[in-house]
Design a protein around this motif. Structure first.
Motif, PDB file in Angstrom:
ATOM      1  N   ILE A   1       0.876  -1.172   0.010  1.00 48.19           N
ATOM      2  CA  ILE A   1      -0.160   0.037   0.076  1.00 48.19           C
ATOM      3  C   ILE A   1       0.923   1.249   0.080  1.00 48.19           C
ATOM      4  CG2 ILE A   1      -1.861   1.416   1.134  1.00 48.19           C
ATOM      5  CD1 ILE A   1      -2.807  -1.342   2.140  1.00 48.19           C
ATOM      6  N   ARG A   2       1.972   1.191   0.724  1.00 46.27           N
ATOM      7  CA  ARG A   2       2.917   2.371   0.721  1.00 46.27           C
ATOM      8  C   ARG A   2       3.569   2.540  -0.731  1.00 46.27           C
ATOM      9  NH1 ARG A   2       8.090   1.509   4.273  1.00 46.27           N
ATOM     10  NH2 ARG A   2       8.613   0.215   2.498  1.00 46.27           N
ATOM     11  N   THR A   3       3.695   1.665  -1.338  1.00 35.19           N
ATOM     12  CA  THR A   3       4.402   1.769  -2.609  1.00 35.19           C
ATOM     13  C   THR A   3       3.216   2.204  -3.698  1.00 35.19           C
ATOM     14  OG1 THR A   3       5.862  -0.119  -2.437  1.00 35.19           O
ATOM     15  CG2 THR A   3       5.334   0.594  -4.890  1.00 35.19           C
ATOM     16  N   ILE A   4       1.996   1.898  -3.258  1.00 29.03           N
ATOM     17  CA  ILE A   4       0.943   2.524  -4.137  1.00 29.03           C
ATOM     18  C   ILE A   4       0.614   4.106  -3.959  1.00 29.03           C
ATOM     19  CG2 ILE A   4      -1.502   2.085  -4.877  1.00 29.03           C
ATOM     20  CD1 ILE A   4      -1.114  -0.638  -4.218  1.00 29.03           C
ATOM     21  N   CYS A   5       0.856   4.238  -2.780  1.00 27.30           N
ATOM     22  CA  CYS A   5       0.436   5.319  -2.352  1.00 27.30           C
ATOM     23  C   CYS A   5       1.698   6.457  -2.953  1.00 27.30           C
ATOM     24  CB  CYS A   5       0.407   5.840  -0.856  1.00 27.30           C
ATOM     25  SG  CYS A   5      -0.981   5.038   0.043  1.00 27.30           S
ATOM     26  N   ASP A   6       2.781   6.131  -2.827  1.00 24.68           N
ATOM     27  CA  ASP A   6       4.066   6.744  -3.548  1.00 24.68           C
ATOM     28  C   ASP A   6       3.440   7.019  -5.166  1.00 24.68           C
ATOM     29  OD1 ASP A   6       5.269   6.897  -1.429  1.00 24.68           O
ATOM     30  OD2 ASP A   6       6.682   5.348  -2.137  1.00 24.68           O
ATOM     31  N   ARG A   7       3.029   6.029  -5.832  1.00 27.48           N
ATOM     32  CA  ARG A   7       2.572   6.131  -7.333  1.00 27.48           C
ATOM     33  C   ARG A   7       1.531   7.311  -7.337  1.00 27.48           C
ATOM     34  NH1 ARG A   7       0.787   0.661  -8.343  1.00 27.48           N
ATOM     35  NH2 ARG A   7       3.100   0.319  -8.066  1.00 27.48           N
ATOM     36  N   TYR A   8       0.649   7.244  -6.416  1.00 25.30           N
ATOM     37  CA  TYR A   8      -0.384   8.275  -6.911  1.00 25.30           C
ATOM     38  C   TYR A   8      -0.308   9.491  -6.058  1.00 25.30           C
ATOM     39  CZ  TYR A   8      -3.146   4.517  -9.243  1.00 25.30           C
ATOM     40  OH  TYR A   8      -3.482   3.640 -10.235  1.00 25.30           O
ATOM     41  N   GLY A   9       0.639   9.633  -5.361  1.00 28.06           N
ATOM     42  CA  GLY A   9       0.678  10.852  -4.418  1.00 28.06           C
ATOM     43  C   GLY A   9      -0.023  10.969  -3.197  1.00 28.06           C
ATOM     44  N   THR A  10      -0.679   9.894  -2.752  1.00 31.33           N
ATOM     45  CA  THR A  10      -1.379   9.761  -1.553  1.00 31.33           C
ATOM     46  C   THR A  10      -0.700   9.605  -0.209  1.00 31.33           C
ATOM     47  OG1 THR A  10      -3.135   8.580  -2.967  1.00 31.33           O
ATOM     48  CG2 THR A  10      -3.044   8.212  -0.455  1.00 31.33           C
ATOM     49  N   ALA A  11      -0.988  10.549   0.609  1.00 30.70           N
ATOM     50  CA  ALA A  11      -0.282  10.605   1.767  1.00 30.70           C
ATOM     51  C   ALA A  11      -0.489   9.295   2.613  1.00 30.70           C
ATOM     52  CB  ALA A  11      -0.581  11.685   2.914  1.00 30.70           C
ATOM     53  N   PHE A  12       0.621   8.617   3.368  1.00 34.18           N
ATOM     54  CA  PHE A  12       0.693   7.250   3.867  1.00 34.18           C
ATOM     55  C   PHE A  12       0.812   7.458   5.423  1.00 34.18           C
ATOM     56  CE2 PHE A  12       3.112   3.550   5.374  1.00 34.18           C
ATOM     57  CZ  PHE A  12       2.265   2.535   5.113  1.00 34.18           C
ATOM     58  N   PHE A  13       0.047   6.773   5.991  1.00 34.76           N
ATOM     59  CA  PHE A  13      -0.040   6.995   7.680  1.00 34.76           C
ATOM     60  C   PHE A  13       0.057   5.668   8.131  1.00 34.76           C
ATOM     61  CE2 PHE A  13      -1.450   7.251  11.941  1.00 34.76           C
ATOM     62  CZ  PHE A  13      -0.898   8.633  12.256  1.00 34.76           C
ATOM     63  N   PHE A  14       1.202   5.359   8.774  1.00 37.86           N
ATOM     64  CA  PHE A  14       0.891   3.956   9.358  1.00 37.86           C
ATOM     65  C   PHE A  14       0.624   3.869  10.826  1.00 37.86           C
ATOM     66  CE2 PHE A  14       3.022   0.049  11.405  1.00 37.86           C
ATOM     67  CZ  PHE A  14       2.400  -1.027  10.815  1.00 37.86           C
TER      68      PHE A  14
END
Length: 253
Positions: free
Chosen positions: A201-214
């Motif tokens: 999911i983190r990788t996909i967030c990088d691809r779409y410019g989505t902020a990632f919060f774990f």
């Protein structure tokens, strides 16, 4: 009175509805049900009815009493779009959010198609006010259709909670999604989360410019496993969608 929250991604919770029913595997070990049922039958307690659905009109004015802007998680103990919540009551909740518009409201649901229908009826083709954030919960690949329903809502402030993350979600499309929260399950019957599911999911967030919060690994208690993924905390937040007037107030505080 709504309560200060221990949830890492919000400031406070506001529950104009409490109680819910299960609709998927993410609900199996519901923390809210576990908490509410402890008080069933205790006369005078807010949860004397346990986790049965209950509307709280007396709480609708609460956000207006808070003068300092804050992030408010709406219905942490329910789902606003439960099929038994009358549309007229949902209107009153949205009226309250629109009136006390110095806060950011985080509305999270598993009933994504009902949310989509309601938003389209309420706003038509207009954009949802930017201080009202709309989100869906996705626990596994079988429920990624909720993301598509969310993407069909006209809002700049869409977010997803992948919690509890129970299996890989696959190559999901996060186009138009501002924020993704990932977390493992907590509680006495917590199901484990694999690191690779979160990394994907983190990788996909990088691809779409989505902020990632774990948010958490989970375990017997929410903080049992900590928040470290690959040696660091991931605290991505979509500051770009916070209304400027609210952002100025937060920075001045």
């Amino acid at each position: 009175m709504a309560q200060k929250s221990q949830i890492e991604w919000t400031d406070a919770t506001w529950n104009p509805v409490t109680g819910c029913t299960k609709i998927g595997p993410g609900c199996d070990n519901c923390y809210a049900e576990r908490f509410a049922e402890r008080w069933r039958g205790l006369e005078g307690h807010p949860y004397e009815q346990g986790f049965d659905l209950r509307l709280w009109p007396s709480r609708l004015a609460q956000p207006a009493l808070w003068k300092k802007p804050r992030m408010i998680f709406v219905n942490s103990m329910s789902d606003l779009f439960h099929k038994r919540v009358p549309r007229e009551y949902i209107d009153r909740v949205f009226d309250a959010m629109e009136t006390a518009n110095w806060h950011v409201y985080q509305v999270l649901t598993k009933r994504s198609s009902l949310m989509r229908s309601y938003i389209q009826r309420r706003y038509g083709g207009r954009e949802v006010p930017s201080h009202i954030w709309l989100g869906v919960s996705v626990e596994d690949a079988a429920h990624v259709s909720r993301i598509r329903h969310l993407q069909e809502v006209n809002s700049p402030a869409r977010f997803i909670s992948f919690e509890p993350l129970l299996s890989p979600v696959g190559a999901v499309n996060l186009s138009g999604i501002a924020w993704a929260i990932v977390g493992g399950e907590s509680g006495p019957r917590a199901r484990p989360m694999e690191a690779e599911w979160a990394r994907e999911i983190r990788t996909i967030c990088d691809r779409y410019g989505t902020a990632f919060f774990f948010k958490q690994w989970g375990g017997p208690r929410p903080k049992s496993g900590g928040r470290i993924l690959d040696g660091e905390e991931w605290n991505g937040f979509p500051w770009q969608i916070v209304p400027e007037s609210i952002l100025l107030e937060i920075n001045a505080a």
